[in-house]
Motif scaffolding. Structure first.
Motif, short mmCIF file in Angstrom:
data_model
loop_
_atom_site.label_atom_id
_atom_site.label_comp_id
_atom_site.label_asym_id
_atom_site.label_seq_id
_atom_site.Cartn_x
_atom_site.Cartn_y
_atom_site.Cartn_z
N PHE A 209 0.88 -1.20 -0.08
CA PHE A 209 0.08 -0.01 0.19
C PHE A 209 0.63 1.37 0.08
O PHE A 209 1.90 1.46 0.83
CB PHE A 209 -0.68 -0.05 1.29
CG PHE A 209 -1.90 1.38 1.11
CD1 PHE A 209 -2.91 1.37 0.47
CD2 PHE A 209 -1.68 2.44 2.09
CE1 PHE A 209 -3.93 2.07 0.33
CE2 PHE A 209 -2.49 3.36 1.97
CZ PHE A 209 -3.56 3.38 1.34
N HIS A 221 1.48 3.31 5.86
CA HIS A 221 0.17 2.81 6.23
C HIS A 221 0.27 1.47 5.24
O HIS A 221 -0.77 1.01 5.05
CB HIS A 221 -0.90 3.52 5.96
CG HIS A 221 -1.06 4.98 6.48
ND1 HIS A 221 -0.49 5.91 6.02
CD2 HIS A 221 -1.66 5.30 7.53
CE1 HIS A 221 -0.78 7.16 6.84
NE2 HIS A 221 -1.30 6.46 7.89
N VAL A 606 -4.89 4.97 6.44
CA VAL A 606 -5.11 4.19 4.92
C VAL A 606 -6.47 4.47 4.40
O VAL A 606 -6.37 4.66 3.00
CB VAL A 606 -5.35 2.62 5.38
CG1 VAL A 606 -5.88 1.83 4.26
CG2 VAL A 606 -4.18 2.18 6.21
N TYR A 610 -6.89 6.39 0.74
CA TYR A 610 -7.74 5.36 -0.55
C TYR A 610 -8.17 6.14 -1.75
O TYR A 610 -8.83 7.06 -1.58
CB TYR A 610 -9.06 4.87 0.23
CG TYR A 610 -9.88 4.06 -0.57
CD1 TYR A 610 -9.50 3.12 -1.61
CD2 TYR A 610 -11.15 4.18 -0.24
CE1 TYR A 610 -10.29 2.50 -2.28
CE2 TYR A 610 -11.98 3.64 -0.95
CZ TYR A 610 -11.57 2.49 -2.11
OH TYR A 610 -12.75 1.80 -2.66
N VAL A 619 -7.91 -0.02 -1.82
CA VAL A 619 -8.13 -0.86 -0.61
C VAL A 619 -9.02 -1.62 -0.80
O VAL A 619 -10.09 -1.46 -1.39
CB VAL A 619 -8.49 0.06 0.49
CG1 VAL A 619 -9.03 -0.51 1.94
CG2 VAL A 619 -7.65 1.42 0.84
#
Length: 721
Positions: A209, A221, A606, A610, A619
């Motif tokens: 990520f 994250h 996170v 996104y 995500v």
């Protein structure tokens, strides 16, 4: 009265400042902790003993740490040989099990049973059994005035005798490494297991990520983890892959803490850091950040832009180039951070201040002057002399490395040279081996992508390399194409016999002498040979002579620093892919004026990053669902899910996958990166901005358990609340 109070307070303040510096910097050998570091580590909060970290008589922390494939670190986290490492460390293995139809990189992978765990030919895990100081025996025949070649020959002879005499089990191996620029030598007895199977990996949308945008930066994250398992023969000893092998029962495995961390908590990292050069003179640091890093960044920047453009448009190319892109981008961004960090912390100026103090102390001692006078000044001068050659060396190496057709040409030339040395009678055997070795290369090769990279990098190479270093053959080819890199690339890729596996097979199916003759006509191999000749004649030979002198003086300067500055500085050996311990504390930092970074990130971040469908910031739906429900199980804290944290542990490449332990030696996180401003810690550690980045172990468990539903893996572990 005031003076009597103030003076002791100033002394105390200096001691505290000194301890604060020591508390974060250093990559220490585990067998020496009891004498060098244990007292300080305990003062910082450590609750275990040095003997709990390194012990050859009973299981200790070092028995849970492995060199993963020789390029990363991993740790044993269960009594059944379960390994935890980074997602990016397992990336190549995950990619090899992936296809367009079954993309494990995109979808993740979780073995629900032991039978589903996937073998990985060539992947290995190496434990350290013990470490012996063999310095005296290794240097026994070294005499003053020896050349570098004579010195190394004398050492190699002794090392051969030492290896022959070492006490070890039949299945164990030995490794000898120099330390402090060859002033000390240690022998490592090792055990290597070669049946290592993939057990679990999150999708890249978790494990990667933020991808390249977030690489080397904070806040982070990323759930950068993957899981493997070590298998052994039924006798528990290393064995090649077999379906009859059984999970390893290790000497020691790491218990997992569910407690989390708070600011100023003690942290410790064990692992196999790759390479640092902390004791270079100022001109060497200047060469690195002002010349070498800049050249490599320029070349990789161009290659990455082209790869990225194709990967965004074509799913097959995205899979083919995923690992290559990640590998190329990793150090590209690191070098940019290194340049930035050294400048921001006045790293070169601080080196010069250190050298001024060194010279002052040297001048005060006649014995030191007799032994070391002129060493530093000569060394700095040699680094100034090598600068233009070093710049050309990196342009050349980056060109051959990033243009895969040139890599193929380089391998073909080496194969034919091997035939020449061993005799034409070996051509058939060596040809078969060569073609087998090239299968994997062409599996992830795309000539369209490579052609564009070639055109772009050839132009940069022509601009960046001084004319006198090129050689007449290369200049002739360059002039034939009107100094037009696109024209040259089109000619090469349209006519070369190296642009596919089928063409290569047809090329080398010809008789040996025909292939050798055709090499001079094939535009790719002709250019590669021309560049290689120019490099060898005009760069490699001068560089070798200068580097030998540098190596000799660097070793002397290293010893001089330890002798002269030993009362003011505690010395640890540079990283060289051997087991090390580093320790520090959880803490934020201030990268720039008016900016402060906290030490924790959460799943909220996170979701803030996104971007639906984006290859870096997408995500998974399941993770969004868990977040919306705040369904974190026993892994969340006060309605939030911790993801990553930072601390002041001194880490580098090779520490990827290293366990992060608390004061009790329990697993609290998984090291995977450094802050961008602190990447210069390989040459210039500064406690103000150097931070390592870790994924919180509770996030790992949350993903394994709640997201993937692979509870069997969590059940294997020893969780401590």
């Amino acid at each position: 009265m005031l003076q009597r109070i103030v003076k002791p307070l100033l002394v105390l303040a200096l001691v505290v400042l000194t301890q604060r510096t020591y508390a974060t910097e250093g990559m220490w050998l585990p067998q020496l902790l009891s004498g060098l570091n244990e007292k300080e580590m305990k003062a910082m909060g450590m609750k275990i003993n040095a003997s709990d970290i390194y012990n050859i008589n009973k299981g200790s922390l070092k028995d849970a740490i492995v060199s993963f494939g020789g390029f990363c670190t991993a740790e044993v986290i269960s009594s059944q040989g379960l390994l935890l490492t980074n997602h990016h460390c397992g990336y190549d293995a995950i990619q090899k099990h992936s296809s367009v139809q079954n993309n494990l990189l995109e979808n993740g992978f979780w073995a629900k049973t032991a039978a589903e765990e996937l073998p990985n030919p060539g992947l290995f895990a190496t434990f350290i059994v013990r470490i012996d100081d063999i310095t005296k025996a290794a240097l026994q025949d070294v005499k003053p005035g020896m050349s570098e070649r004579e010195r190394q020959s004398a050492i190699d002879k002794r090392l051969h005798e030492i290896r022959q005499a070492v006490k070890k089990e039949a299945w164990q191996e030995t490794m000898v490494k120099p330390f402090f620029e060859g002033n000390q030598y240690f022998l490592f007895v090792t055990e290597t297991y070669r049946d290592v199977r993939l057990v679990g990996a999150p999708p890249s949308s978790i494990g990667k990520f933020g991808s390249d945008t977030d690489n080397w930066v904070w806040p982070r994250h990323t759930g950068d983890f993957s899981m493997f398992r070590i298998y052994a023969g039924k006798d528990g000893k290393p064995a090649p892959y077999s379906k009859d092998n059984v999970p390893l029962q290790p000497k020691y495995f790491l218990p997992v803490s569910m407690k989390g961390v708070k600011q100023q908590d003690f942290t410790m990292v064990l692992g196999f850091p790759g390479r640092t050069t902390e004791y270079l003179p100022s001109e060497a640091v200047k060469l690195t950040v002002e010349t070498v890093d800049a050249s490599k960044v320029e070349m990789r920047d161009a290659a990455l832009k082209i790869m990225d453009g194709y990967m965004r448009k074509d799913e097959q190319i995205k899979i083919q180039y995923a690992a290559k892109y990640a590998s190329t981008a990793n150090y590209w961004k690191k070098w940019m951070g290194e340049m930035k960090g050294v400048k921001q912390t006045n790293g070169i100026g601080k080196k010069q201040q250190y050298e001024a103090e060194y010279r002052q102390l040297l001048a005060s001692n006649p014995l030191w002057r007799q032994k070391y006078d002129g060493v530093l000044d000569t060394l700095n001068d040699l680094y100034r002399q090598i600068t233009p050659y070093a710049q050309t060396r990196d342009y050349y190496s980056e060109l051959v490395k990033n243009v895969e057709l040139f890599t193929a040409g380089d391998r073909l030339i080496n194969f034919l040279s091997d035939v020449h040395e061993k005799g034409e009678g070996q051509y058939e055997t060596l040809r078969k081996e060569f073609l087998e070795s090239m299968q994997a290369f062409y599996q992830n090769y795309n000539a369209r992508v490579d052609r564009d990279i070639c055109a772009s990098l050839m132009e940069l190479y022509a601009k960046g390399v001084p004319k006198q270093f090129n050689g007449t053959e290369y200049l002739q080819i360059w002039n034939e194409s009107n100094k037009d890199s696109r024209l040259l690339a089109d000619k090469i890729y349209n006519l070369s016999g190296l642009t596919s596996m089928d063409k290569l097979k047809a090329f080398v199916q010809q008789p040996y002498n025909t292939v050798v003759a055709q090499m001079w006509k094939d535009p790719a191999t002709r250019l590669v040979m021309a560049m290689r000749k120019g490099y060898v004649d005009n760069v490699s030979k001068p560089v070798t002579d200068l580097q030998n002198n540098i190596n000799n003086l660097q070793r002397t300067y290293m010893q001089a620093q330890m002798d002269i500055m030993g009362s003011k500085k505690r010395f640890y050996p540079d990283a060289n892919s051997t087991l090390r311990v580093t320790y520090g504390k959880v803490d934020g930092y201030n990268p720039r004026d008016a900016i402060h970074y906290d030490f924790y990130t959460y799943l909220d971040g996170v979701m803030e990053k996104y971007i639906p469908g984006d290859y870096e910031f997408n995500v998974p739906a399941r993770l969004i669902e868990l977040y919306k429900k705040k369904d974190y199980g026993r892994y969340g804290v006060n309605g939030r899910m911790p993801v990553c944290f930072i601390a002041s542990n001194h880490t580098t490449g090779g520490n990827s996958g290293s366990p992060v332990l608390d004061a009790n030696g329990r697993l609290i996180g998984l090291n995977f990166d450094r802050t961008w401003e602190g990447t210069m810690s390989d040459i210039n550690y500064d406690p103000s901005i150097c931070r390592n980045i870790m994924v919180d172990i509770r996030y790992v468990l949350f993903i394994v358990d709640k997201f993937a539903g692979c509870t069997r893996l969590v059940d294997e572990m020893k969780l401590v609340n």
